[in-house]
Design a protein around this motif. Structure first.
Motif, PDB file in Angstrom:
ATOM      1  N   ALA A 116       5.206 -12.215   9.855  1.00  0.00           N
ATOM      2  CA  ALA A 116       4.572 -12.364  11.161  1.00  0.00           C
ATOM      3  C   ALA A 116       3.134 -12.828  10.927  1.00  0.00           C
ATOM      4  O   ALA A 116       2.688 -12.914   9.777  1.00  0.00           O
ATOM      5  CB  ALA A 116       4.636 -11.035  11.915  1.00  0.00           C
ATOM      6  N   PRO A 117       2.381 -13.142  11.977  1.00  0.00           N
ATOM      7  CA  PRO A 117       1.078 -13.787  11.801  1.00  0.00           C
ATOM      8  C   PRO A 117       0.095 -13.077  10.892  1.00  0.00           C
ATOM      9  O   PRO A 117      -0.693 -13.728  10.193  1.00  0.00           O
ATOM     10  CB  PRO A 117       0.550 -13.867  13.239  1.00  0.00           C
ATOM     11  N   ARG A 118       0.108 -11.749  10.858  1.00  0.00           N
ATOM     12  CA  ARG A 118      -0.913 -11.057  10.071  1.00  0.00           C
ATOM     13  C   ARG A 118      -0.718 -11.186   8.561  1.00  0.00           C
ATOM     14  O   ARG A 118      -1.539 -10.689   7.783  1.00  0.00           O
ATOM     15  CB  ARG A 118      -0.988  -9.594  10.483  1.00  0.00           C
ATOM     16  N   VAL A 119       0.315 -11.869   8.136  1.00  0.00           N
ATOM     17  CA  VAL A 119       0.518 -12.087   6.708  1.00  0.00           C
ATOM     18  C   VAL A 119      -0.629 -12.895   6.098  1.00  0.00           C
ATOM     19  O   VAL A 119      -0.855 -12.850   4.891  1.00  0.00           O
ATOM     20  CB  VAL A 119       1.877 -12.773   6.458  1.00  0.00           C
TER      21      VAL A 119
ATOM     22  N   SER B 113       0.798  -1.224   0.000  1.00  0.00           N
ATOM     23  CA  SER B 113       0.000   0.000   0.000  1.00  0.00           C
ATOM     24  C   SER B 113       0.831   1.276   0.000  1.00  0.00           C
ATOM     25  O   SER B 113       0.313   2.346  -0.329  1.00  0.00           O
ATOM     26  CB  SER B 113      -0.928  -0.013   1.217  1.00  0.00           C
ATOM     27  N   ASP B 114       2.092   1.192   0.346  1.00  0.00           N
ATOM     28  CA  ASP B 114       2.931   2.393   0.363  1.00  0.00           C
ATOM     29  C   ASP B 114       3.703   2.584  -0.931  1.00  0.00           C
ATOM     30  O   ASP B 114       4.425   3.567  -1.067  1.00  0.00           O
ATOM     31  CB  ASP B 114       3.914   2.319   1.523  1.00  0.00           C
ATOM     32  N   ALA B 115       3.591   1.673  -1.872  1.00  0.00           N
ATOM     33  CA  ALA B 115       4.361   1.741  -3.117  1.00  0.00           C
ATOM     34  C   ALA B 115       3.408   1.903  -4.291  1.00  0.00           C
ATOM     35  O   ALA B 115       2.666   0.972  -4.617  1.00  0.00           O
ATOM     36  CB  ALA B 115       5.203   0.479  -3.291  1.00  0.00           C
ATOM     37  N   PRO B 116       3.388   3.061  -4.954  1.00  0.00           N
ATOM     38  CA  PRO B 116       2.451   3.279  -6.054  1.00  0.00           C
ATOM     39  C   PRO B 116       2.791   2.426  -7.263  1.00  0.00           C
ATOM     40  O   PRO B 116       3.944   2.054  -7.487  1.00  0.00           O
ATOM     41  CB  PRO B 116       2.615   4.765  -6.367  1.00  0.00           C
ATOM     42  N   LEU B 117       1.781   2.123  -8.036  1.00  0.00           N
ATOM     43  CA  LEU B 117       1.998   1.384  -9.280  1.00  0.00           C
ATOM     44  C   LEU B 117       2.653   2.297 -10.318  1.00  0.00           C
ATOM     45  O   LEU B 117       2.282   3.465 -10.450  1.00  0.00           O
ATOM     46  CB  LEU B 117       0.670   0.869  -9.839  1.00  0.00           C
TER      47      LEU B 117
ATOM     48  N   THR C 219       2.165   2.933   8.004  1.00  0.00           N
ATOM     49  CA  THR C 219       1.068   2.598   8.891  1.00  0.00           C
ATOM     50  C   THR C 219      -0.056   1.878   8.192  1.00  0.00           C
ATOM     51  O   THR C 219      -0.207   1.932   6.991  1.00  0.00           O
ATOM     52  CB  THR C 219       0.482   3.871   9.514  1.00  0.00           C
ATOM     53  N   SER C 220      -0.871   1.198   9.000  1.00  0.00           N
ATOM     54  CA  SER C 220      -2.030   0.486   8.482  1.00  0.00           C
ATOM     55  C   SER C 220      -3.229   0.836   9.319  1.00  0.00           C
ATOM     56  O   SER C 220      -3.132   1.466  10.352  1.00  0.00           O
ATOM     57  CB  SER C 220      -1.781  -1.024   8.555  1.00  0.00           C
TER      58      SER C 220
ATOM     59  N   SER D 225      -3.714  -3.630  -4.246  1.00  0.00           N
ATOM     60  CA  SER D 225      -2.900  -3.064  -3.175  1.00  0.00           C
ATOM     61  C   SER D 225      -3.182  -3.827  -1.890  1.00  0.00           C
ATOM     62  O   SER D 225      -4.341  -4.036  -1.525  1.00  0.00           O
ATOM     63  CB  SER D 225      -3.246  -1.582  -2.987  1.00  0.00           C
ATOM     64  N   VAL D 226      -2.123  -4.256  -1.207  1.00  0.00           N
ATOM     65  CA  VAL D 226      -2.272  -4.968   0.055  1.00  0.00           C
ATOM     66  C   VAL D 226      -1.567  -4.178   1.150  1.00  0.00           C
ATOM     67  O   VAL D 226      -0.643  -3.417   0.890  1.00  0.00           O
ATOM     68  CB  VAL D 226      -1.704  -6.402  -0.020  1.00  0.00           C
ATOM     69  N   ASN D 227      -2.035  -4.370   2.368  1.00  0.00           N
ATOM     70  CA  ASN D 227      -1.469  -3.675   3.509  1.00  0.00           C
ATOM     71  C   ASN D 227       0.031  -3.930   3.585  1.00  0.00           C
ATOM     72  O   ASN D 227       0.479  -5.067   3.710  1.00  0.00           O
ATOM     73  CB  ASN D 227      -2.157  -4.154   4.790  1.00  0.00           C
TER      74      ASN D 227
END
Length: 370
Positions: A285-288, A252-256, A343-344, A275-277
């Motif tokens: 880590a677990p939230r992947v 999400s922090d890297a534009p296409l 941030t997310s 776009s993914v977090n």
């Protein structure tokens, strides 16, 4: 499309999970191993590290390790960590002491020592010289090895839970991860795999990375791996043009990119970008499992439409996956995409609750066989 509404619902769930809901009970059927102290184990430096008592003051030197400490309900004992935009999603992280230098590129050894930690958990990116400095100052440091797989994340979570005395919570977190991953695997099994490229600032994730496994587990065929790229490395325009990905995924922090050859790819022509977090995807880590589910739903929406042939929500109460976690680990480092990113909207801690809700969403949508 139907999955868009589901992703919106998932985002809402993540945004409203209260900080108070952090306790994680041991999963049914999990056999609790001895979680007493002292604990001894050989870390990535080949050093036998002994933790004499349950640590009450913990320092994490990287974001992914901090995330795990939150997920295993040890966050109240974390006194130091990177306090940066890419850890702001962890509730209360802003009240911890930042252990990095001003530019964020190295560890502030003096600050870590001043915190008087009972144990410091270090990723593979931390130079052995820094680890030695901390040890010479009398600090107990456990350094993890490079993380290459989803299984490695399971193992790291289990080991870190053992290291800080939260074995039950760690085992429960791993069980929830495995259950979610297994549901995704069942949903995409036997389906045609579209070519997918994970792209950020001319870098990509190839063979030997946990992100490669996220893509393939979600039912994609990793363009970078097929092009012979290993680890996290740069990808050329020539490879993009030649491979012509069906999907382009990006944090999400890297534009296409809006230039050629991207503009002529099938992904762009058919509006198949996702776009993914950035924090969930880039931190091993677990939230992947959350972006893994999002990718699976995007690449295979038909697998999550539900219907008469789908699994009902009752499966949530009857599934009893087994655990197989061992003693190996790593942290987010240059083995991860350059820069553990910003941030997310997630409202950690409490992966136990979040994972259960993610699994429930997945189960309610599972799996219509074509």
């Amino acid at each position: 499309m139907r999955y868009t509404a589901i992703l919106a619902a998932l985002a809402l769930v993540l945004a409203v999970v209260p900080a108070a809901v952090t306790g994680v009970a041991a999963a049914p059927g999990v056999q609790q191993e001895n979680c007493s102290f002292p604990f001894s184990g050989t870390d990535a430096t080949g050093t036998e590290v002994t933790v004499e008592d349950r640590p009450e003051r913990i320092v994490a030197l990287q974001a992914s390790t901090a995330q795990i400490l939150w997920e295993v309900n040890a966050q109240e004992r974390v006194v130091g960590m990177p306090v940066r935009s890419y850890t702001a999603y962890l509730n209360g992280s802003e009240s911890r002491t930042d252990v990095l230098t001003g530019d964020g590129t190295s560890v502030n050894v003096e600050q870590v020592v001043a915190l008087e930690p009972d144990v410091v958990v270090a990723p593979s990116s931390i130079p052995n010289a820094t680890v030695s400095q901390l040890r010479d100052a009398g600090v107990t440091v456990y350094k993890f090895s490079f993380d290459r797989s989803i299984e490695g994340i399971y193992e790291k979570t289990t080991l870190l839970g053992r290291l800080v005395g939260n074995c039950e919570e760690a085992n429960a977190t791993v069980e929830e991860m495995r259950s979610s991953v297994e549901r995704i695997e069942r949903a995409v099994e036997g389906r045609e795999r579209p070519d997918a490229l994970y792209y950020f600032y001319n870098f990509t994730a190839g063979n030997g990375t946990f992100i490669h496994e996220v893509i393939t587990t979600a039912g994609g065929d990793n363009v970078a791996a097929n092009a012979g790229i290993s680890g996290f490395g740069q990808i050329s325009d020539e490879v993009v043009a030649e491979r012509n990905p069906d999907w382009i995924l990006h944090p999400s922090d890297a534009p296409l990119p809006q230039r050629e050859p991207f503009a002529s790819t099938t992904a762009y022509a058919q509006n198949q970008t996702l776009s993914v977090n950035a924090n969930y995807m880039n931190q091993p880590a677990p939230r992947v499992v959350i972006p893994m589910l999002e990718i699976a739903q995007a690449l295979h929406p038909e697998a999550f439409e539900g219907g008469a042939n789908g699994t009902t929500a009752n499966e949530t109460a009857t599934d009893e996956p087994t655990t197989n976690a061992t003693d190996n680990a790593t942290a987010a480092d240059p083995g991860d995409p350059p820069g553990e990113t910003p941030t997310s909207s997630g409202d950690g801690p409490g992966f136990g609750v979040v994972a259960t809700l993610v699994a429930l969403l997945a189960t309610m949508l599972l799996v219509r066989r074509s």
